[in-house]
Design a protein around this motif. Structure first.
Motif, PDB file in Angstrom:
ATOM      1  N   LEU A  97       0.890  -1.272   0.073  1.00  0.00           N
ATOM      2  CA  LEU A  97      -0.041   0.036   0.180  1.00  0.00           C
ATOM      3  C   LEU A  97       0.808   1.166   0.001  1.00  0.00           C
ATOM      4  O   LEU A  97       0.657   2.166  -0.812  1.00  0.00           O
ATOM      5  CB  LEU A  97      -0.873  -0.058   1.295  1.00  0.00           C
ATOM      6  N   THR A  98       1.847   1.288   0.792  1.00  0.00           N
ATOM      7  CA  THR A  98       2.741   2.585   1.106  1.00  0.00           C
ATOM      8  C   THR A  98       3.810   2.572   0.218  1.00  0.00           C
ATOM      9  O   THR A  98       4.080   3.517  -0.446  1.00  0.00           O
ATOM     10  CB  THR A  98       3.035   2.577   2.600  1.00  0.00           C
ATOM     11  N   GLY A  99       4.432   1.548  -0.029  1.00  0.00           N
ATOM     12  CA  GLY A  99       5.586   1.656  -0.867  1.00  0.00           C
ATOM     13  C   GLY A  99       5.506   1.558  -2.267  1.00  0.00           C
ATOM     14  O   GLY A  99       6.218   2.165  -3.151  1.00  0.00           O
ATOM     15  N   TYR A 100       4.500   0.514  -2.583  1.00  0.00           N
ATOM     16  CA  TYR A 100       4.315   0.296  -3.988  1.00  0.00           C
ATOM     17  C   TYR A 100       3.138   1.266  -4.659  1.00  0.00           C
ATOM     18  O   TYR A 100       3.148   1.792  -5.763  1.00  0.00           O
ATOM     19  CB  TYR A 100       3.779  -1.064  -4.347  1.00  0.00           C
ATOM     20  N   THR A 101       2.201   1.798  -3.878  1.00  0.00           N
ATOM     21  CA  THR A 101       1.159   2.500  -4.500  1.00  0.00           C
ATOM     22  C   THR A 101       1.183   3.774  -3.959  1.00  0.00           C
ATOM     23  O   THR A 101       0.330   4.640  -4.208  1.00  0.00           O
ATOM     24  CB  THR A 101      -0.260   1.841  -4.068  1.00  0.00           C
ATOM     25  N   GLY A 102       1.944   4.090  -3.122  1.00  0.00           N
ATOM     26  CA  GLY A 102       2.179   5.578  -2.349  1.00  0.00           C
ATOM     27  C   GLY A 102       1.200   6.184  -1.563  1.00  0.00           C
ATOM     28  O   GLY A 102       0.685   7.044  -1.464  1.00  0.00           O
ATOM     29  N   LEU A 103       0.402   5.052  -1.000  1.00  0.00           N
ATOM     30  CA  LEU A 103      -0.760   5.597  -0.073  1.00  0.00           C
ATOM     31  C   LEU A 103      -0.512   5.082   1.317  1.00  0.00           C
ATOM     32  O   LEU A 103      -0.480   4.079   1.686  1.00  0.00           O
ATOM     33  CB  LEU A 103      -2.068   4.831  -0.542  1.00  0.00           C
ATOM     34  N   LEU A 104      -0.178   6.334   2.175  1.00  0.00           N
ATOM     35  CA  LEU A 104       0.329   6.153   3.458  1.00  0.00           C
ATOM     36  C   LEU A 104      -1.003   5.593   4.544  1.00  0.00           C
ATOM     37  O   LEU A 104      -1.876   6.169   4.249  1.00  0.00           O
ATOM     38  CB  LEU A 104       0.947   7.558   3.942  1.00  0.00           C
ATOM     39  N   SER A 105      -0.535   4.528   5.088  1.00  0.00           N
ATOM     40  CA  SER A 105      -1.648   3.910   6.106  1.00  0.00           C
ATOM     41  C   SER A 105      -1.043   3.748   7.396  1.00  0.00           C
ATOM     42  O   SER A 105       0.014   3.377   7.456  1.00  0.00           O
ATOM     43  CB  SER A 105      -1.975   2.609   5.796  1.00  0.00           C
ATOM     44  N   LEU A 106      -2.001   4.421   8.475  1.00  0.00           N
ATOM     45  CA  LEU A 106      -1.595   4.032   9.920  1.00  0.00           C
ATOM     46  C   LEU A 106      -2.825   3.134  10.470  1.00  0.00           C
ATOM     47  O   LEU A 106      -2.826   3.070  11.485  1.00  0.00           O
ATOM     48  CB  LEU A 106      -1.748   5.357  10.601  1.00  0.00           C
ATOM     49  N   GLY A 107      -3.208   2.318   9.480  1.00  0.00           N
ATOM     50  CA  GLY A 107      -4.227   1.459   9.967  1.00  0.00           C
ATOM     51  C   GLY A 107      -3.844   0.014  10.165  1.00  0.00           C
ATOM     52  O   GLY A 107      -4.754  -0.932  10.119  1.00  0.00           O
ATOM     53  N   THR A 108      -2.766  -0.234   9.845  1.00  0.00           N
ATOM     54  CA  THR A 108      -2.149  -1.599   9.811  1.00  0.00           C
ATOM     55  C   THR A 108      -2.767  -2.505  10.953  1.00  0.00           C
ATOM     56  O   THR A 108      -3.250  -3.562  10.520  1.00  0.00           O
ATOM     57  CB  THR A 108      -0.718  -1.722   9.552  1.00  0.00           C
ATOM     58  N   GLY A 109      -2.446  -2.087  12.220  1.00  0.00           N
ATOM     59  CA  GLY A 109      -2.828  -2.617  13.175  1.00  0.00           C
ATOM     60  C   GLY A 109      -4.210  -3.109  13.301  1.00  0.00           C
ATOM     61  O   GLY A 109      -4.553  -4.037  13.500  1.00  0.00           O
ATOM     62  N   GLY A 110      -5.280  -2.265  13.003  1.00  0.00           N
ATOM     63  CA  GLY A 110      -6.611  -2.298  12.860  1.00  0.00           C
ATOM     64  C   GLY A 110      -6.938  -3.368  12.006  1.00  0.00           C
ATOM     65  O   GLY A 110      -7.670  -4.447  12.029  1.00  0.00           O
ATOM     66  N   PHE A 111      -6.260  -3.545  10.593  1.00  0.00           N
ATOM     67  CA  PHE A 111      -6.388  -4.518   9.748  1.00  0.00           C
ATOM     68  C   PHE A 111      -6.024  -5.917   9.943  1.00  0.00           C
ATOM     69  O   PHE A 111      -6.617  -6.967   9.802  1.00  0.00           O
ATOM     70  CB  PHE A 111      -5.704  -4.094   8.261  1.00  0.00           C
ATOM     71  N   MET A 112      -4.908  -5.943  10.812  1.00  0.00           N
ATOM     72  CA  MET A 112      -4.355  -7.243  11.439  1.00  0.00           C
ATOM     73  C   MET A 112      -5.483  -7.779  12.178  1.00  0.00           C
ATOM     74  O   MET A 112      -5.554  -8.850  12.455  1.00  0.00           O
ATOM     75  CB  MET A 112      -3.019  -6.927  12.060  1.00  0.00           C
ATOM     76  N   GLY A 113      -6.075  -6.626  13.043  1.00  0.00           N
ATOM     77  CA  GLY A 113      -6.866  -7.122  14.050  1.00  0.00           C
ATOM     78  C   GLY A 113      -8.038  -7.786  13.414  1.00  0.00           C
ATOM     79  O   GLY A 113      -8.876  -8.748  13.810  1.00  0.00           O
ATOM     80  N   VAL A 114      -8.631  -7.157  12.367  1.00  0.00           N
ATOM     81  CA  VAL A 114      -9.845  -7.721  11.528  1.00  0.00           C
ATOM     82  C   VAL A 114      -9.493  -9.363  11.230  1.00  0.00           C
ATOM     83  O   VAL A 114     -10.587 -10.035  11.358  1.00  0.00           O
ATOM     84  CB  VAL A 114     -10.255  -6.808  10.501  1.00  0.00           C
ATOM     85  N   GLY A 115      -8.275  -9.451  10.834  1.00  0.00           N
ATOM     86  CA  GLY A 115      -8.129 -10.547  10.149  1.00  0.00           C
ATOM     87  C   GLY A 115      -8.011 -11.757  11.583  1.00  0.00           C
ATOM     88  O   GLY A 115      -8.641 -12.894  11.544  1.00  0.00           O
ATOM     89  N   ALA A 116      -7.314 -11.129  12.724  1.00  0.00           N
ATOM     90  CA  ALA A 116      -7.374 -12.113  14.035  1.00  0.00           C
ATOM     91  C   ALA A 116      -8.960 -12.542  14.148  1.00  0.00           C
ATOM     92  O   ALA A 116      -9.149 -13.475  14.843  1.00  0.00           O
ATOM     93  CB  ALA A 116      -6.689 -11.527  14.899  1.00  0.00           C
TER      94      ALA A 116
END
Lengths: 358, 444
Positions: free
Chosen positions: A69-88
């Protein structure tokens, strides 16, 4: 002398499009995989496998997710922890509602739930960029954290508000739950991470990856070339969240064993982001290097100092590793903003012309 | 190629070196006791005095008596920062050195370790925290949480409130607010609070404090001011406690109607609010002050010689003594295990047996140099891993904690069936939970 592609002729399109076109790289990756699959489990102690390798691989996968998301598409995200939580949490719900389905299927499936949530929170990315998008993803982080704490259905009305991992087996061997040995867990984690890294490497160098990078480098130009921004950005959010979701599910099911909402707090997001920044934006290798540095340093620092004969208090070691990591982040941002992956690239370039540099 | 070689070499070297790091501290003639502590992060305010008390008492035994029955204790702290993730890493790193007991000192970490304890054969001592249901020894043979569970604590507080109001019948129509750390710890008593509310006819108001917002409770206390509860009960820890006391003082909530659980009673929890905190109540199960001979021994052997991290004026504070209490349980369990097995160097399995038949009578407390320091521990057995022992109410007088009641026994008859139901529920939800196979040294 050794690392040079001279004399390696590509005679087919297939050879030209190979993931690792240089023979030495292929040998190198084969050695790394062999070490990971045989040497490490054979020689590594339980502590090394469980407390270092497993979380390292899982965090590396999450870093790959954020890197897409951030490195390849250039969209800065601070929601990684939340998305990991959704998976869990998705994995926990699915595994408890349908206990007869194999747990590893749910670990991977939970990534799709996370991807769906990622798409929803990715919608604003069409309109806003940079810091503003970071704030929007920050909102998703807080919203998801809130959900994990406030919606008791997610934890099956557990009094302690924690999710507990059920016991599950693979080929008769415990892979989740307290009876699972570090070795069993390690092999499962390693297999998933290798497969998903291979998938990501093919994704980012193919059509989709090129679209992402075009959007990153200049979205108006990309649009003029016929790339649909909405689809591309949402796809990036979906794939990124998928990776983060699988990483989150593995984190709880194959590492922690049970988790509270605080495991997926904003701190987790920042930790993954600093892995991506230190490792190198837009590099899969960088994700692994960054995860290794950020995760392993605090663990290895006290025993390292201990082996030098300096015995320090546990709390002092903690303070020290905070300071060292902070200093490293500053150092890398100033000296090598492209991260560890760039250093590796420079080293490779130097090797190519060694011993007659020009 | 050469870089690759280096990389592979580095990986190989690290695999070879790390186990060497880990197994360096375990010797044959010592007992390894890891202490999970937190001297960093937002919970350090509560964590430092506890950690000091725990390690000082055990180190004092080493200095004064040469360990327990001649066996030196290897005491090692592992910094968790009250972070579950780091706690698990601590557990894994200490496991390799054959610990005889684990002290997670965090309900979150305890929950992680409960399923592992029986597999790794290391008993978990979660002293008056952790999973209340783990008091049921038949379901949780490896987990111990004496002297009392959170549910006992809540029942004691309700009992105290009823006492002040003039009997349980007078609770009807009253409003009791509950401000709590919104995590495993603060949520633990909720089911019992609901049951009590129904039974005695009082209304409850819940004020959850999210862990990230511990130092900003103005919203919750604004609601308290609006709701005007007759009593406030608090389940707080770390930075949440002093903040809540200050906020309560700010809205002029009557401090003598504000009751905290034993974890909300640090000296540094009440002190920052100054004189306004006068009257604030908390439960406690350990004595306060440095007048006990054992505490004097700590000062003599450690603090005055600079062998302790404790500041001399902090010795004897409430949470410091709480740490001592924790270490007394550890030391007595080890001593008991030595007695049962006849071995000098005991293992985790032996200490589990030691904990299961742990007894500290009034006379024994006196022998330890801690007369009146705690209620006698007499009820721990194979089915009851908690004992439901008494605690007392203490009040802040602006400078120190003052004991204001005698020992209050919990409403065990009400709590025990709920605990057993909760334990059965836990076992049912965790399919494949192992049946107890451990034998019993002291039938209940």
């Amino acid at each position: 002398m050794f690392y040079r592609e001279a004399g390696q002729f590509k005679t087919t399109y297939r050879a030209d499009m190979a993931t690792f076109p240089i023979t030495q790289d292929r040998i190198g990756i084969a050695i790394i995989l062999m070490v990971a699959f045989t040497v490490i489990p054979y020689f590594g102690s339980n502590f090394f496998l469980h407390a270092i390798m497993i979380p390292f691989l899982i965090f590396a996968l999450a870093a790959i997710g954020l890197n897409i998301l951030t490195g390849y598409t250039g969209l800065l995200s601070l929601g990684t922890g939340g998305f990991m939580g959704v998976g869990a949490y998705a994995c926990y719900k699915l595994a408890t509602i349908f206990p007869e389905v194999h747990i590893l299927i749910w670990v991977v499936t939970s990534g799709f739930v996370s991807a769906a949530v990622g798409i929803v929170f990715g919608l604003p990315s069409l309109r806003i960029k940079g810091f503003y998008l970071a704030v929007a993803t920050l909102a998703s982080q807080f919203f998801l954290s809130w959900c994990f704490i406030r919606i008791p259905w997610l934890v099956n009305y557990n009094v302690s508000n924690a999710i507990e991992v059920p016991r599950r087996t693979l080929f008769g061997v415990h892979v989740t739950g307290p009876e699972a040995t570090p070795h069993a867990r390690y092999f499962v984690v390693l297999a998933i991470v290798v497969a998903m890294t291979w998938l990501a490497s093919n994704l980012v160098r193919g059509r989709i990856g090129r679209m992402w990078m075009a959007v990153r480098d200049m979205d108006i130009a990309a649009e003029l070339m016929g790339i649909k921004l909405l689809n591309t950005k949402l796809l990036a959010f979906a794939v990124s969240s998928f990776y983060c979701g699988v990483a989150g599910a593995m984190l709880v099911f194959l590492y922690y064993g049970s988790a509270e909402a605080t495991a997926f707090s904003i701190n987790q997001s920042f930790a993954i982001l600093s892995m991506v920044i230190i490792g190198g934006l837009g590099s899969l290798l960088g994700s692994f290097l960054g995860a290794a540095l950020i995760f392993m340093l605090p663990l290895l620092l006290p025993p390292f100092l201990g082996s030098l004969g300096l015995s320090i208090q546990a709390a002092t070691a903690e303070h020290l590793s905070f300071m060292v990591i902070g200093a490293l982040i500053v150092f890398f941002l100033i000296v090598e903003p492209h991260g560890l992956a760039r250093l590796w690239q420079i080293a490779k370039q130097k090797l190519r012309v060694w011993p007659y540099p020009y | 190629m050469r870089m690759k070689g280096l990389l592979v070499g580095a990986v190989l070297a690290s695999t070879a070196v790390i186990p060497a790091f880990v197994s360096s501290a375990s010797a044959q003639d010592t007992i390894y006791v890891p202490l999970f502590s937190y001297r960093t992060g937002p919970f350090a305010g509560s964590g430092i005095p506890i950690a000091n008390g725990m390690s000082d008492y055990l180190n004092m035994l080493n200095e004064r008596d040469g360990g327990i029955n001649g066996v030196k204790l290897v005491v090692e702290e592992c910094e968790t920062g009250y972070n579950t993730e780091k706690g698990v890493a601590c557990y894994e790193s200490t496991k390799a050195k054959n610990p005889v007991i684990t002290n997670p000192y965090s309900t979150g970490i305890t929950l992680q370790l409960i399923p592992r304890a029986s597999v790794d054969k290391i008993p978990v001592l979660s002293m008056a925290y952790g999973l209340s249901a783990s008091a049921v020894g038949q379901s949780f043979p490896w987990v111990f949480n004496p002297p009392a569970t959170y549910w006992d604590g809540l029942s004691m507080i309700i009992k105290y409130i009823a006492d002040k109001e003039g009997g349980f019948a007078k609770l009807k129509g009253k409003t009791i607010g509950y401000i709590f750390f919104d995590g495993g710890y603060g949520r633990e008593p909720l089911p019992l609070l609901e049951i009590f509310a129904k039974k005695y006819g009082f209304e409850t108001k819940l004020y959850p404090v999210p862990p990230a917002e511990m130092q900003n409770q103005s919203g919750q206390w604004l609601n308290v001011r609006k709701d005007k509860p007759d009593w406030m009960i608090m389940w707080g820890w770390g930075a949440m406690n002093p903040t809540a006391v200050k906020e309560a003082a700010r809205i002029k909530f009557p401090m003598d109607k504000f009751v905290g659980i034993w974890w909300s009673g640090g000296d540094d929890d009440a002190r920052p609010a100054g004189d306004d905190a006068k009257g604030y109540l908390t439960l406690n199960f350990n004595g306060v002050g440095s007048q006990y001979p054992a505490v004097q021994d700590i000062i003599k052997h450690l603090v005055s010689k600079g062998k302790s991290q404790t500041q001399p004026d902090k010795v004897g504070e409430n949470l410091y003594n709480r740490g001592i209490y924790n270490s007394v349980l550890i030391a007595e369990a080890i001593r008991n295990a030595q007695k049962i097995t006849g071995k000098k160097v005991v293992t985790g399995e032996d200490v589990r047996r030691g904990l299961e038949s742990l007894t500290i009578t009034q006379a024994r407390w006196k022998e330890l140099g801690l007369e009146g320091f705690g209620a006698p521990i007499t009820n721990v057995n194979c089915t009851d891993h908690n004992g439901h022992h008494a605690a007392y109410m203490q009040q802040w007088d602006g400078k120190k904690w003052v004991k204001i009641t005698d020992w209050i026994a919990p409403l065990k008859d009400e709590v025990r069936p709920l605990l057993e139901a909760a334990a059965a529920d836990y076992v049912a939800k965790n399919a494949g939970w192992p049946k107890r196979t451990e034998s019993c040294d002291r039938p209940s």
